[in-house]
Design a protein around this motif. Structure first.
Motif, PDB file in Angstrom:
ATOM      1  N   GLY A  11      -9.758   0.607  -3.672  1.00  0.00           N
ATOM      2  CA  GLY A  11      -8.355   0.169  -3.996  1.00  0.00           C
ATOM      3  C   GLY A  11      -8.400  -1.450  -4.215  1.00  0.00           C
ATOM      4  O   GLY A  11      -9.629  -1.976  -3.821  1.00  0.00           O
ATOM      5  N   GLN A  12      -7.456  -2.220  -4.188  1.00  0.00           N
ATOM      6  CA  GLN A  12      -7.172  -3.636  -4.344  1.00  0.00           C
ATOM      7  C   GLN A  12      -8.203  -4.283  -3.327  1.00  0.00           C
ATOM      8  O   GLN A  12      -8.884  -5.054  -3.490  1.00  0.00           O
ATOM      9  CB  GLN A  12      -5.878  -4.114  -4.382  1.00  0.00           C
ATOM     10  N   ILE A  13      -7.841  -3.766  -1.845  1.00  0.00           N
ATOM     11  CA  ILE A  13      -8.453  -4.618  -0.824  1.00  0.00           C
ATOM     12  C   ILE A  13      -9.827  -4.185  -0.733  1.00  0.00           C
ATOM     13  O   ILE A  13     -10.878  -4.952  -0.717  1.00  0.00           O
ATOM     14  CB  ILE A  13      -7.754  -4.386   0.397  1.00  0.00           C
ATOM     15  N   ASP A  34     -13.637   7.169  -0.605  1.00  0.00           N
ATOM     16  CA  ASP A  34     -12.360   7.170  -1.008  1.00  0.00           C
ATOM     17  C   ASP A  34     -12.231   8.675  -1.646  1.00  0.00           C
ATOM     18  O   ASP A  34     -13.165   9.326  -1.628  1.00  0.00           O
ATOM     19  CB  ASP A  34     -12.349   6.372  -2.281  1.00  0.00           C
ATOM     20  N   ASP A  52     -11.499  12.503   1.577  1.00  0.00           N
ATOM     21  CA  ASP A  52     -10.186  12.652   1.571  1.00  0.00           C
ATOM     22  C   ASP A  52      -9.854  12.555   3.074  1.00  0.00           C
ATOM     23  O   ASP A  52     -10.274  13.146   3.912  1.00  0.00           O
ATOM     24  CB  ASP A  52      -9.481  13.904   1.065  1.00  0.00           C
ATOM     25  N   ILE A  53      -9.106  11.330   3.570  1.00  0.00           N
ATOM     26  CA  ILE A  53      -8.932  10.889   4.815  1.00  0.00           C
ATOM     27  C   ILE A  53      -8.327  12.139   5.640  1.00  0.00           C
ATOM     28  O   ILE A  53      -8.178  12.232   7.094  1.00  0.00           O
ATOM     29  CB  ILE A  53      -8.232   9.803   5.435  1.00  0.00           C
ATOM     30  N   SER A 116      -1.530  -3.453   8.843  1.00  0.00           N
ATOM     31  CA  SER A 116      -0.246  -3.146   8.756  1.00  0.00           C
ATOM     32  C   SER A 116       0.253  -4.400   7.643  1.00  0.00           C
ATOM     33  O   SER A 116      -0.520  -4.662   6.748  1.00  0.00           O
ATOM     34  CB  SER A 116       0.361  -3.573   9.970  1.00  0.00           C
ATOM     35  N   TYR A 142       7.220   3.549   4.145  1.00  0.00           N
ATOM     36  CA  TYR A 142       6.174   2.763   4.201  1.00  0.00           C
ATOM     37  C   TYR A 142       6.047   1.815   5.269  1.00  0.00           C
ATOM     38  O   TYR A 142       5.215   1.892   6.159  1.00  0.00           O
ATOM     39  CB  TYR A 142       5.984   2.006   2.973  1.00  0.00           C
ATOM     40  N   LYS A 146       4.050   1.990   8.802  1.00  0.00           N
ATOM     41  CA  LYS A 146       3.404   0.739   9.402  1.00  0.00           C
ATOM     42  C   LYS A 146       3.972   0.513  10.954  1.00  0.00           C
ATOM     43  O   LYS A 146       3.130   0.230  11.702  1.00  0.00           O
ATOM     44  CB  LYS A 146       3.479  -0.485   8.477  1.00  0.00           C
ATOM     45  N   PRO A 170       0.465  -9.994   4.051  1.00  0.00           N
ATOM     46  CA  PRO A 170       1.728 -10.133   2.953  1.00  0.00           C
ATOM     47  C   PRO A 170       1.186  -9.681   1.693  1.00  0.00           C
ATOM     48  O   PRO A 170       0.272  -8.935   1.564  1.00  0.00           O
ATOM     49  CB  PRO A 170       1.533 -12.046   3.024  1.00  0.00           C
ATOM     50  N   LEU A 172      -0.881  -9.205  -1.676  1.00  0.00           N
ATOM     51  CA  LEU A 172      -2.160 -10.051  -1.893  1.00  0.00           C
ATOM     52  C   LEU A 172      -2.390 -10.120  -3.380  1.00  0.00           C
ATOM     53  O   LEU A 172      -1.959  -9.136  -4.043  1.00  0.00           O
ATOM     54  CB  LEU A 172      -3.129  -9.048  -1.118  1.00  0.00           C
TER      55      LEU A 172
HETATM   56  P1  NAD Z   1      -4.554   0.721  -2.758  1.00  0.00           P
HETATM   57  O1  NAD Z   1      -3.483   1.580  -3.360  1.00  0.00           O
HETATM   58  O2  NAD Z   1      -5.010  -0.478  -3.770  1.00  0.00           O
HETATM   59  O3  NAD Z   1      -5.942   1.327  -2.122  1.00  0.00           O
HETATM   60  C1  NAD Z   1      -5.881   2.563  -1.544  1.00  0.00           C
HETATM   61  C2  NAD Z   1      -7.014   3.559  -1.614  1.00  0.00           C
HETATM   62  O4  NAD Z   1      -7.045   4.568  -0.832  1.00  0.00           O
HETATM   63  C3  NAD Z   1      -7.127   3.839  -2.962  1.00  0.00           C
HETATM   64  O5  NAD Z   1      -8.310   3.679  -3.859  1.00  0.00           O
HETATM   65  C4  NAD Z   1      -7.094   5.311  -3.093  1.00  0.00           C
HETATM   66  O6  NAD Z   1      -7.770   6.174  -3.986  1.00  0.00           O
HETATM   67  C5  NAD Z   1      -7.377   5.667  -1.716  1.00  0.00           C
HETATM   68  N1  NAD Z   1      -6.997   6.931  -1.359  1.00  0.00           N
HETATM   69  C6  NAD Z   1      -5.541   7.405  -1.358  1.00  0.00           C
HETATM   70  N2  NAD Z   1      -5.453   8.720  -0.691  1.00  0.00           N
HETATM   71  C7  NAD Z   1      -6.668   8.630  -0.041  1.00  0.00           C
HETATM   72  C8  NAD Z   1      -6.944   9.828   0.868  1.00  0.00           C
HETATM   73  N3  NAD Z   1      -6.186  10.701   1.057  1.00  0.00           N
HETATM   74  N4  NAD Z   1      -8.176   9.492   1.427  1.00  0.00           N
HETATM   75  C9  NAD Z   1      -9.075   8.653   0.977  1.00  0.00           C
HETATM   76  N5  NAD Z   1      -8.691   7.581   0.280  1.00  0.00           N
HETATM   77  C10 NAD Z   1      -7.598   7.607  -0.283  1.00  0.00           C
HETATM   78  O7  NAD Z   1      -4.058  -0.180  -1.496  1.00  0.00           O
HETATM   79  P2  NAD Z   1      -4.572  -1.544  -0.948  1.00  0.00           P
HETATM   80  O8  NAD Z   1      -3.703  -2.566  -1.640  1.00  0.00           O
HETATM   81  O9  NAD Z   1      -5.943  -1.743  -0.991  1.00  0.00           O
HETATM   82  O10 NAD Z   1      -4.167  -1.516   0.531  1.00  0.00           O
HETATM   83  C11 NAD Z   1      -5.069  -1.077   1.679  1.00  0.00           C
HETATM   84  C12 NAD Z   1      -4.336  -1.043   2.825  1.00  0.00           C
HETATM   85  O11 NAD Z   1      -3.971  -2.204   3.146  1.00  0.00           O
HETATM   86  C13 NAD Z   1      -3.166  -0.073   2.807  1.00  0.00           C
HETATM   87  O12 NAD Z   1      -2.983   0.333   4.108  1.00  0.00           O
HETATM   88  C14 NAD Z   1      -1.848  -1.127   2.588  1.00  0.00           C
HETATM   89  O13 NAD Z   1      -0.749  -0.584   3.424  1.00  0.00           O
HETATM   90  C15 NAD Z   1      -2.433  -2.219   3.320  1.00  0.00           C
HETATM   91  N6  NAD Z   1      -1.693  -3.382   2.794  1.00  0.00           N
HETATM   92  C16 NAD Z   1      -1.983  -3.893   1.416  1.00  0.00           C
HETATM   93  C17 NAD Z   1      -1.424  -5.015   1.043  1.00  0.00           C
HETATM   94  C18 NAD Z   1      -1.731  -5.606  -0.539  1.00  0.00           C
HETATM   95  O14 NAD Z   1      -0.872  -6.300  -0.780  1.00  0.00           O
HETATM   96  N7  NAD Z   1      -2.534  -4.866  -1.052  1.00  0.00           N
HETATM   97  C19 NAD Z   1      -0.452  -5.760   1.824  1.00  0.00           C
HETATM   98  C20 NAD Z   1       0.019  -5.089   2.925  1.00  0.00           C
HETATM   99  C21 NAD Z   1      -0.956  -4.090   3.528  1.00  0.00           C
END
Ligand code: NAD
Ligand code: AKB
Length: 319
Positions: A11-13, A34, A52-53, A116, A142, A146, A170, A172
């Motif tokens: 994912g993004q992070i 993932d 899968d988590i 969170s 959501y 959290k 916040p 991202l």
């Molecule tokens: P994202 O949606 O970009 O990535 C999440 C990843 O989890 C995806 O690659 C998805 O394929 C994977 N995923 C989904 N279901 C799954 C499963 N059952 N088993 C394993 N993998 C699975 O999210 P992100 O932006 O990278 O966020 C990561 C974390 O950071 C999340 O908990 C999110 O709540 C938190 N967060 C993100 C932001 C932001 O702006 N990006 C801000 C606050 C908090």
């Protein structure tokens, strides 16, 4: 030697976190994982496991047999997607956390990072310079997941000495991979449309100020928190973290300095209601005093960095 597992690494992070962790601890000591069959090319070479988590026994046996010592648990449904699938979002966002907390409680993991979000706050929370400790009445599935997750992290630390650390990220902003379905995603989309030469339709109103942060700052904060001495981590729910606060109009006007023909229309949709319950700015004095947090990117630097690096060809991977 640390053996690290990042769950939700595509994912993004996760994509950027894995690259940073591998730089620091060595490629083979950081497993990406993932639910997706394959990881993004950026994560080749390096160990990747499809996981899968929610498949608890598979997750447990992998962590135990590979002698994983630290987990970064990122798999979740974000705010907008979670409103579309509330029951599944609750299951995904909560069950995975218990699987990992229990492994640490049983002594298999030394440290956990679980993020969170500013979504833990709600419309009764003070909107400006939102304090670390304040009213929290989230109204999205959501945000509720959290907030409950924070309480359980705090509980596992207090009761079982589980070393779990957390940040309320916040919104991202980054260019390495696309965001996954949140309310703050508009700010990333704006760069792609600007670079494509398209007009942009924004799903939030022009004056919706939200806390935001450039990804480099967020990754650095995560690593700084995880490397801080245990006794410095005084908050075991989750730390407020502040970077930049801006509105869609602010970021549009900054982009327009580079692309004067860029045009925007504001058409708020269901995500406006979510954003209206979130803070406009955050007070992160605890993160600053406990483990020395300080942001580096302001809006001008963020916009320049994004415009220099956004590659619109990434969009074809999702179309
Ligand atoms: P994202 O949606 O970009 O990535 C999440 C990843 O989890 C995806 O690659 C998805 O394929 C994977 N995923 C989904 N279901 C799954 C499963 N059952 N088993 C394993 N993998 C699975 O999210 P992100 O932006 O990278 O966020 C990561 C974390 O950071 C999340 O908990 C999110 O709540 C938190 N967060 C993100 C932001 C932001 O702006 N990006 C801000 C606050 C908090
Ligand atoms: C979202 O908009 O859902 C995320 C977040 C702030 O948690 N970016």
């Amino acid at each position: 030697m640390k053996r690290i597992l990042v769950i939700g690494s595509c994912g993004q992070i996760g994509t950027e976190l894995v690259l940073n962790l591998r730089d620091k601890y060595g490629t083979n000591n950081v497993y990406a994982s993932d639910i997706l069959e394959n990881c993004p090319e950026k994560l080749y070479p390096g160990p990747y496991v499809k996981m899968d988590i929610l498949e608890k026994e598979m997750v447990r046996s992998f962590i135990i047999s590979e002698k994983i010592s630290e987990v970064y648990l990122l798999a979740a449904l974000l705010s907008a997607k979670a409103e579309e699938r509330p029951e599944y979002a609750w299951k995904l966002n909560m069950d995975g956390l218990f699987t990992i907390l229990d492994l640490a409680k049983e002594g298999y993991l030394r440290k956990i990072f679980w993020p969170s979000s500013i979504a833990v706050f709600g419309k009764t929370t003070p909107k400006f310079n939102t304090p670390q400790f304040t009213i929290m009445e989230p109204s999205t599935v959501y945000g509720i997941s959290k907030q409950v997750g924070e309480r359980w992290c705090e509980y596992y630390y207090a009761k079982y000495d589980v070393d779990v650390r957390s940040i309320r990220y916040p919104g991202l902003i980054s260019y390495t991979s696309l965001p996954g379905g949140g309310t703050t995603d508009y700010a990333v989309d704006m760069f792609y449309q600007a670079k494509l030469g398209n007009d942009f339709t924004c799903f939030l109103s022009d004056d919706t100020a939200l806390p935001m942060m450039y990804m480099d700052d967020a990754i650095r904060a995560t690593l700084e928190l995880m490397n801080a001495p245990k006794e410095n981590i005084k908050i075991r729910s989750s730390y407020n973290l502040s970077g930049i606060s801006f509105t869609p109009k602010d970021i549009f006007e900054e982009i327009q300095k580079y692309i004067p023909d860029f045009r925007i229309t504001f058409m708020p949709d269901f995500r406006q209601k979510i954003a209206d319950t979130w803070p406009s700015s955050i007070d992160d004095i605890s993160a600053r005093s406990d483990w020395g947090w300080k942001e580096r990117y302001n809006l001008e630097m963020l916009v320049k960095k994004m415009l220099d690096n956004v590659d619109v060809s990434i969009l074809s991977s999702v179309s």
